[in-house]
Scaffold this motif. Structure first.
Motif, short mmCIF file in Angstrom:
data_model
loop_
_atom_site.label_atom_id
_atom_site.label_comp_id
_atom_site.label_asym_id
_atom_site.label_seq_id
_atom_site.Cartn_x
_atom_site.Cartn_y
_atom_site.Cartn_z
N ILE A 180 18.77 0.28 15.44
CA ILE A 180 18.81 1.37 16.44
C ILE A 180 19.37 2.74 15.83
O ILE A 180 19.14 3.78 16.06
CB ILE A 180 19.39 0.88 17.66
N GLU A 181 20.46 2.29 14.96
CA GLU A 181 21.62 3.39 14.51
C GLU A 181 20.54 4.29 13.43
O GLU A 181 20.96 5.45 13.34
CB GLU A 181 22.62 2.86 13.87
N ASP A 182 19.84 3.37 12.61
CA ASP A 182 19.10 4.26 11.49
C ASP A 182 18.03 5.16 12.22
O ASP A 182 17.81 6.11 11.63
CB ASP A 182 18.19 3.04 10.60
N PHE A 183 17.46 4.56 13.28
CA PHE A 183 16.51 5.55 13.96
C PHE A 183 16.88 6.58 14.49
O PHE A 183 16.45 7.80 14.49
CB PHE A 183 15.74 4.64 14.98
N ALA A 184 18.10 6.50 15.26
CA ALA A 184 18.90 7.59 15.74
C ALA A 184 19.22 8.59 14.57
O ALA A 184 19.04 10.00 14.99
CB ALA A 184 20.25 7.07 16.42
N ASP A 185 19.64 8.09 13.35
CA ASP A 185 20.05 9.04 12.44
C ASP A 185 18.64 9.69 11.97
O ASP A 185 18.75 10.97 11.54
CB ASP A 185 20.39 8.11 11.09
N LEU A 228 16.20 10.73 13.77
CA LEU A 228 15.75 11.47 14.74
C LEU A 228 17.08 12.82 14.74
O LEU A 228 16.89 13.41 15.68
CB LEU A 228 15.61 11.06 16.05
N ASN A 229 17.89 12.48 14.10
CA ASN A 229 19.31 13.61 13.96
C ASN A 229 19.89 13.51 15.51
O ASN A 229 20.28 14.37 15.91
CB ASN A 229 18.80 15.23 13.65
N ILE A 230 19.84 12.16 15.91
CA ILE A 230 20.41 11.95 17.24
C ILE A 230 21.85 11.15 16.82
O ILE A 230 21.77 9.97 16.27
CB ILE A 230 19.82 11.12 18.04
N LYS A 231 22.99 11.63 17.18
CA LYS A 231 24.25 10.97 16.77
C LYS A 231 24.49 9.93 18.19
O LYS A 231 24.40 10.28 19.38
CB LYS A 231 25.42 12.02 17.05
N GLN A 234 12.68 3.88 22.52
CA GLN A 234 11.80 4.85 23.08
C GLN A 234 12.42 5.98 23.72
O GLN A 234 12.05 7.05 23.90
CB GLN A 234 10.68 4.50 24.06
N LEU A 235 13.80 5.43 24.34
CA LEU A 235 14.61 6.47 24.96
C LEU A 235 15.15 7.21 23.77
O LEU A 235 15.07 8.53 24.07
CB LEU A 235 15.87 5.70 25.54
N LEU A 236 15.54 6.90 22.59
CA LEU A 236 16.00 7.61 21.58
C LEU A 236 14.79 8.62 21.34
O LEU A 236 15.09 9.90 20.87
CB LEU A 236 16.28 6.85 20.34
N ASN A 237 13.68 8.24 21.22
CA ASN A 237 12.59 9.08 20.60
C ASN A 237 12.31 10.09 21.61
O ASN A 237 11.83 11.11 21.56
CB ASN A 237 11.21 8.13 20.69
N SER A 238 12.72 9.96 22.96
CA SER A 238 12.37 11.08 24.11
C SER A 238 13.40 12.16 23.89
O SER A 238 13.04 13.10 24.41
CB SER A 238 12.66 10.48 25.44
#
Length: 532
Positions: A369-374, A376-379, A310-314
């Motif tokens: 978590i890493e896949d989800f970050a990718d 969302l285009n978050i490094k 959820q933090l990544l999504n924010s």
């Protein structure tokens, strides 16, 4: 557009609450509590709940039963609106179509239709040849205690529609005053919780950036002051100042929401001339700045986040709502953290929903978590733990000599370290040691997180440095007049990443080791003499 004062807004709100209480059997506050719950958290079956969709859904049962409302209550609402406009001299200033008296002539005609029908069918004696203000006032007076329902008078349909539209318009203005934006405030609240919880362990440069973004600018009605920043902050810590401002802002927001639920707040973004919206527009800018500060440093927050997905999504870029978009929301963990910070239950424990649709999406797509970050285009800077050479990262951060020294210590004292790790396991390696101490040092060596094996290996390195330091301090205590604590910390402070961050936690570890090992019948000096 007419600008209402607190008194005028309060008069209309009281008339609105009377309608709610009649239609919901005294449940006006519960009605608003449910609206607020949905705005804050969304719903498991509808993650994209907005103010409009929440309002329309909440009003469906009211519209279905409005016929059961006392006609006097509906007419009182119409009169309350007209009365404040006349008093303000603003009848001709209305421009919002949803307000019932914007269409003055049409609403007046609907009132006259009701008055005439009451005269004809119920033997009322309303003088319909006078000014509409007096017609409406007289109608409300004669309807009082009559028991006549809205459904009993067929000619009420037009006024029903106008009253309901006006009620919705007023209610949504109150909703915005309690929670200004689902798209902004849900992710921003997640981020504020994490900043509040973790800022004291962040790098100085990031603390500086968040201090600039938050300490002077985050406010609701009343801006942050020097007194607020300095409160309980004798060392003028920027991190503590930021925590003070976040707490006060969330407390203000909590009071705003409590006032909305119990009808004590007269804030309304549609009726106050735009004052509340100005505050919220300033908050939107702070939210953007904080999000921009967190996003490139997301790896520093993930390890100890309430809910990492959820933090990544924010911090994702908001590009509108699509079928494949990950929803903004606040889950149970963040909602409880929000309640804890402000010291009250805006949403009580029974009503806090576990609506972590973000996690459901991640699990549904079998994402890490890493896949989800990718996605969302978050490094993130974390390295997959199955290819981490802990020797490499430690030697890069602390030097080969220190790594070799720690290995040498462990190789010469295998029995001691077996017993040390048995004690650490009793302390719960995944909680007491890793999350409270060692994990805080992981980002400094390039790891945002570590699997249990890697974390234990790093703990071994940290403990070897710590225990070497302890042994030398003990030797000096035995051979000189200096005390143990006068020398302890010399090596740890120089070579140990986690010790610098969490000395109090290491003190607890040392005490636990000493207590446990000595209770097994060992000489109490063994802890400090293993490498002589």
């Amino acid at each position: 557009m007419a600008e209402y004062g607190n008194r005028e807004i309060g008069i209309i709100q009281d008339a609105l609450k009377e309608i709610y209480d009649e239609l919901i059997n005294g449940g006006a506050s519960e009605f608003r509590q449910q609206i607020l719950n949905t705005l804050l958290q969304g719903r498991p079956d509808n993650y994209y709940t907005t103010h409009v969709s929440t309002l329309f859904e909440a009003y469906e049962p009211l519209e279905a039963t409005v016929g059961d409302l006392n006609l006097s209550t509906m007419m009182n609402y119409a009169f309350a609106n007209l009365d404040v406009l006349v008093e303000m001299g603003a009848v001709d200033d209305l421009i919002e179509p949803a307000q019932m008296w914007t269409g003055y002539d049409e609403t007046s005609e609907a009132v006259l239709d009701i008055a005439n029908e009451l005269n004809e069918s119920f033997d009322f004696e309303i003088d319909t040849n006078q000014d509409i203000y007096d017609v409406l006032r007289e109608t409300t007076e004669q309807l009082e205690s009559s028991g006549i329902k809205v459904k009993d008078v067929p000619g009420t349909l037009e006024l029903q529609i106008r009253v309901l539209d006006d009620m919705k318009n007023f209610e949504i203005g109150s909703m915005y005053s309690a929670w200004s934006s689902t798209e902004v405030m849900r992710p921003f609240t997640v981020q504020l919780v994490e900043v509040y919880n973790q800022i004291e362990n962040l790098p100085e440069e990031l603390i500086d950036e968040l201090y600039v973004d938050i300490s002077d600018n985050l406010s609701l009605k009343e801006g942050p002051s020097d007194y607020l920043r300095a409160y309980d902050n004798p060392n003028n810590s920027q991190a503590k100042a930021v925590k003070n401002v976040i707490k006060y802002y969330l407390e203000q927001l909590g009071r705003q929401q409590t006032g909305y639920v119990n009808f004590s707040s007269v804030d309304n973004t549609f009726y106050d001339g735009g004052q509340m919206m100005e505050f919220y527009e300033a908050t939107d800018q702070v939210a953007a700045d904080v999000g921009n500060a967190i996003k490139p440093n997301i790896n520093l927050f993930l390890q100890n986040a309430v809910e990492p997905t959820q933090l990544l999504n924010s911090v994702k870029s908001f590009e509108g709502i699509t079928a494949d978009d990950f929803p903004y929301q606040i889950d149970k963990g963040y909602m409880q953290a929000y309640n804890d910070i402000i010291g009250t239950q805006i949403i009580n424990n029974r009503a806090i929903k576990d609506v972590n649709s973000t996690l459901e999406y991640v699990e549904g797509y079998n994402f890490s978590i890493e896949d989800f970050a990718d996605e969302l285009n978050i490094k993130t800077k974390s390295t997959p733990t199955n290819v981490v050479d802990l020797d490499e990262v430690i030697s890069q951060s602390d030097g080969v000599d220190n790594l070799n020294k720690s290995k040498e210590i462990m190789q010469k004292n295998p029995g001691m370290f077996r017993r040390i790790f048995s004690v650490l396991e009793k302390l719960d390696i995944g909680d007491q040691v890793i999350t409270k101490a060692v994990a805080k040092g992981l980002p400094a060596i390039g790891l945002a997180a570590a699997a249990p094996g890697a974390a234990i290996a790093y703990t071994a390195y940290e403990m070897s440095i710590l225990l070497t330091d302890a042994a030398q301090a003990y030797n000096k205590m035995q051979t000189t007049d200096e005390g143990f604590w006068e020398n302890f910390g010399e090596l740890s402070d120089k070579y140990s990443i986690a010790y610098k961050i969490s000395k109090p936690v290491y003190d607890i570890i040392l005490d636990s080791l000493n207590d446990d090992l000595t209770t097994e019948g060992q000489d109490e000096e063994i802890l400090f003499s293993f490498n002589r």
